[in-house]
Design a protein around this motif. Structure first.
Motif, short mmCIF file in Angstrom:
data_model
loop_
_atom_site.label_atom_id
_atom_site.label_comp_id
_atom_site.label_asym_id
_atom_site.label_seq_id
_atom_site.Cartn_x
_atom_site.Cartn_y
_atom_site.Cartn_z
N UNK C 387 -5.80 -0.47 1.68
CA UNK C 387 -5.97 0.46 0.56
C UNK C 387 -5.45 1.85 0.91
N UNK C 388 -5.74 2.28 2.13
CA UNK C 388 -5.32 3.62 2.55
C UNK C 388 -3.80 3.74 2.45
N UNK C 390 -1.76 1.57 0.59
CA UNK C 390 -1.29 1.30 -0.77
C UNK C 390 -1.51 2.49 -1.68
N UNK C 391 -2.66 3.08 -1.54
CA UNK C 391 -3.03 4.22 -2.36
C UNK C 391 -1.95 5.31 -2.34
N UNK C 394 1.76 3.14 -3.94
CA UNK C 394 1.91 2.48 -5.24
C UNK C 394 2.48 3.48 -6.25
#
Lengths: 401, 401, 401, 401
Positions: C387-388, C390-391, C394
């Motif tokens: 997540x770190x 991708x955030x 993206x």
């Protein structure tokens, strides 16, 4: 589990629900979406604009109501009229009858002008009523454009002329359920105030969307109409139109995409070509009926419906048996005779996204079932009459030329 | 974007690809799945068991090959024969011709027994060849059960009798592509060693699955056949059958579910009823052709195909124009004449999941297109002949009685 | 009947078959069509043009073959090589192994260059072979772009450089099955002669279409290659391309429309954006694996695959149990370890039409299943790492900005 | 044309419309049918029987109304009450508010018992009202089972107890729109007189079917209720139930088959298991919210909703921005804060046919979007809390054990 149908395609020739084209089935084959994103309002806005084209109105405002045609009727009435309002309503078949029952139930004073089933609306009777209604107590005229039970199309331009002649301000509220998208319908030109149609008829969609279109005069009337209404209240829609959210409650995402697809098909074929196709299929059907030696339930040639033909059977035959047998033996769905014409007529629906060979298959099926029930039909007679006509009138498919 | 077709349903009457029933379209409407879970082998196992029923075999082993019928042909040949092997092969139309070309390309010595197109396979010629083949140099007899180009069905029981009479051990390899699921086909009873069919014919599926069924004798032959083969090698399948994984490579999940659905429909209707329906539709078609004053390309009455009828047109008419016009004006797809019979015949495919009214719609369309191209047809004549027959023979739909 | 799955969506994270987007499922939801009308050739022509774009070739000629990737392999080999031809082939995992087995079966002399599973192709070994092959006995180099079993991507530009350095004329035949549409693949720039992919991988279609693209040099080679071939023969296609009929046998109509839809989606997103998305998802997966304290089966960082990650499990854990449990408890399909790495790795496929939250759901599922089998994972650790990253990477969805 | 969504699946986590399972999408993928054949009444009859099971009633009579939940509300009210009737109605969020507005519009005297948004219905206030209503002027109690705007579930058994204690005959009319099929709902046991739900919520269908179930007492009341009603009149249905035709107007064939499919899935999973799954997913969501350091809008632990969680954001953050960004960047649909809680809460819908990994993907997405809007979330924290709980509570999928 699925019900088992006979092998092959079902032949659906009731006057609604009609056949859904593959393109529309495809468009609806989808998961739900959040209706509160910008996508759905954008989709809706474009649909509302395009729906007006099939009503042939530029000034009308359409409402896409999650309901059947019956709900759309109620929306048309309760938004424009107040309890006790006097209306003139024409009874000429089962659907006008049901609508009149609703009108009474909703507490309007209904002056019913009845015709024999098979006749069109008695506009002469209307004329005399208007002539004597100097005080304009008549608030609305309610009329079906096309009586689905008898296959009779009423003369709306003539209705308009009468009203204009008497300068009568009554609202004209039209059930165009089995009409719009099949018959020529001109909301603005004919001065219709509220017109109502339904997704599962000429629009070739599943049931579930009632479409009501209101003229500016009808919108104005809605501000003063005191009939109680909540679900069907136009006001809820109008507020959302202004906000740009478009929906007072959750719409069916699938029907919206289906409507988009079916309008795209109509515009691609051309609305006038769609109407011509309905005329062509209807004429072919009538030629077959004539060749069979049977009569059209509709008694005036000028009023023949181009969306459904009600065929009168000889008195020794039960039309219900025809419908029953067509389904059981030939996988063919025909319309039954309703109420006064139960047992006396069967109906061939020829509206929506269908073509000539589908109709000829249906007519061939009707021939066989007529023989089954003892009618001395000559096989091929109706098909021949229809083919001779169609053969000369079917245009090439534009995309294939 | 979708190609635009004319309004209404397409009328698909080529002898494959055939019409996919709604139930099957539905069953295939799905995301992919991992083929390595227990679910897919379980599904496959049941399918293999059930496929045997439509081949009417208990001892045969079926292979569901991701390919067309052409690939299935190759699988049948390369798994059972070695380069240089002598085979007798019957040429009687375009599809037997293409198969023979493949046989030659794959380096078999092909003794071609040619018949006039429209005639059935010359089994007398075979008899004399077998009589003189004391040393059994003939390794296989290759024959189409149903020649799709001419609408001729060969007499496989007679073929078996001849082989038995001469006690000849040649393998019998049958192209049953436009046969199985439409015609009566009895793999075990008729001593067929390899039979080949394809998903898009009588099984009413999309193209993409070739189905090969091998007798124990064919399986035994495959152990010694030296033709190079990899993708089509039965051995890869047999290993996976033993392992219970069932697939040497990734199958189409959608086609497996589609096959499940179509077999369910066949068994529900009853395989013998399916065959009877094909007989009925074919007979009706032939009666129409006769009523039109046209000839069947198939010259022996006993060999008329129940899956496709090739209609000979008068010499002043180009059958290609009929097919072309049917598509452009009536949204009707007919089969063209191929190769030797190009321009001379058009074909009406009446196989797969279709019913009588669909066929009658097609026949009515053919009548109109015949008139369009100048043939003095009497409208309704073919439909009448077909209807008179069908009307007497169509059973009630069992689930609706 | 449908197999019963657990509630909710299946989480399909095998490296093929991949998830089919709703738009593609919709496009394939249709009846058969006659492939001999002008519509199908027109559709095919446009598809062939567009397929070249995802191979990044202008001079190549694509073939859309009704088969799996295994059939496409065979087509690539038999059309360009003759029995006995010497080829160099790299073995580095299960799929290169299976291909080599096919190469041997088809009677080529295969010089196998083996790497440890998890390593990439040993291009140094190739270099020495080429250096000593003055007489150009090596006819072809066969290499997988992406070894799906180990998650290793080979360096094709480097391969090209080596060949160029030695001016070696060997054909370069590439298995790009789990590559094209996911990884950057440049057929023309890298001098690839034959590239092979398959519909059910990055193209997010059902299985059933093998796509082979041949360079002019490969086409030229095909004129002299003497390997027997029929179904897979390019010549049959090329003849039909010239005739404008495009198909030597009946294609799957549904897959053609599906390919149209999936290419439309790819072009709409932008091919380079599609490739970036795959890089992003792959990187996120690797960060999760690292956070879990587990190792990538791929041993060189530069060779990490962006379409699949093979995760090595601790020796006390059976990776098969992970896959099994993921499916039984979490409705999550992971790839098993195959052959040499059976029990040792499980694979997360991250190719095709998927997005970040789908992947994070999968990673959360892997965490739970790892805990289930006794691995002391810290819940959320992998998701957090992914997540770190991708955030920050993206992009906004262009149509929604 | 389709709107372009980002790649991969949409993540739909609004509290309705919910995700439609593939099996249900498939079941609805069909042409229209004639609703007047015996097949549709047979289908309807079975559906009515089965719908009662999810309301947990044996004596109730269900009505499947072509409308949204708003229409179903109107049906519940107008069939049981007369203009001027006094009702007690609880206001505790946007949906109870909208219902109250409808109640007023329909001319009932509404005694509104208001709670702070986030609190449950003030049943103590009711108690005092009932205590003083010796003459039974209160005709009905209207209450939402689950307030979708705040994620609060009201205590219906307690409501029943209060009524029983005072032996008060008021009808209990319940909005169970975001409840039935997700939460435990016991119509008979709890003495509910009318319960209302809607297809696009826990039933995982498209919008378009409002489901109203009436107790015998409610049916009795409908005989005397004088509210005007036509479309929503139960009487029309009851007449058709008696006739065995079941439909006073044309139903959506597709929704009927969809309802069949979704009920089949619910019964196959087991209704109690479905309810447990909702509890599990809701608990996991709440654990994540807690781990994020955020608050549930619902203020009493006992009232936490198992179908939707409303999450309160810090005052410096606009929850609308969260929803907006989730959609634009992560293809994630969350529920907005409505009216009084606009900007203050966002909502995670966890009802319908979804599973754990879908939810975890959503939670991971929420974490990223929270970081995007400046909330100092620790990545993975919520997912970890949820996973730790889910890992221990997810059962194996029964069909896969």
């Amino acid at each position: 589990m699925d019900y088992v149908y006979g092998p092959g395609r079902s032949h659906l020739f009731v006057p609604g629900p009609s056949n859904i084209p593959e393109q529309v089935i495809r468009a609806m084959n989808r998961n739900n979406e959040n209706h509160r994103t910008p996508a759905i309002p954008a989709l809706t806005k474009a649909l509302l604009d395009d729906v007006k084209k099939i009503f042939k109105t530029t000034s009308g405002i359409p409402f896409l109501i999650p309901s059947t045609g019956t709900g759309a009727w109620e929306s048309a009435l309760t938004n424009t009229l107040s309890p006790g309002d006097q209306i003139v309503s024409f009874l000429m078949g089962q659907f006008s009858l049901l609508w009149i029952e609703q009108q009474k139930k909703l507490n309007f004073k209904v002056d019913v002008v009845e015709s024999e089933w098979g006749q069109d609306a008695d506009l002469d009777a209307l004329e005399s009523k208007l002539a004597s209604d100097k005080s304009h107590t008549i608030k609305a005229i309610c009329i079906v454009h096309n009586e689905t039970a008898t296959g009779v199309t009423n003369d709306l331009p003539k209705l308009r002329k009468i009203l204009d002649y008497y300068k009568h301000p009554a609202l004209v509220i039209v059930d165009a359920v089995s009409s719009i998208g099949a018959l020529d319908f001109r909301m603005d030109e004919w001065g219709i105030d509220v017109a109502v149609t339904s997704s599962q008829k000429a629009l070739s969609l599943p049931t579930g969307m009632g479409i009501v279109c209101a003229s500016p005069k009808a919108i104005e009337a809605s501000k003063h109409a005191t009939s109680l209404r909540s679900y069907f209240d136009w006001n809820g829609y109008l507020k959302c139109y202004n906000l740009g959210t478009y929906w007072p409650y959750t719409p069916s995402i699938q029907l919206l995409y289906g409507l988009r697809a079916t309008l795209d098909l109509i515009f691609e074929e051309g609305l006038e070509n769609v109407i011509s196709r309905h005329k062509r299929l209807a004429k072919a059907t009538r030629l077959a009926v004539e060749a069979w030696g049977l009569k059209n339930c509709c008694q005036n040639k000028e009023s023949y419906s181009d969306s459904v033909t009600a065929v009168v059977v000889p008195t020794n035959i039960d039309s219900g048996e025809i419908v029953n047998r067509a389904w059981k033996k030939y996988n063919l769905s025909l319309g039954v005779g309703l109420n006064k014409v139960a047992g006396k007529v069967f109906r061939i629906g020829h509206l929506g996204n269908i073509n000539e060979l589908q109709l000829l298959g249906c007519l061939a099926g009707v021939e066989m079932v007529l023989r089954d029930v003892g009618y001395p039909i000559k096989f091929g007679s109706g098909v021949a009459a229809a083919s001779a006509y169609l053969h000369n009138t079917i245009p090439l498919i534009p995309s294939r030329i």
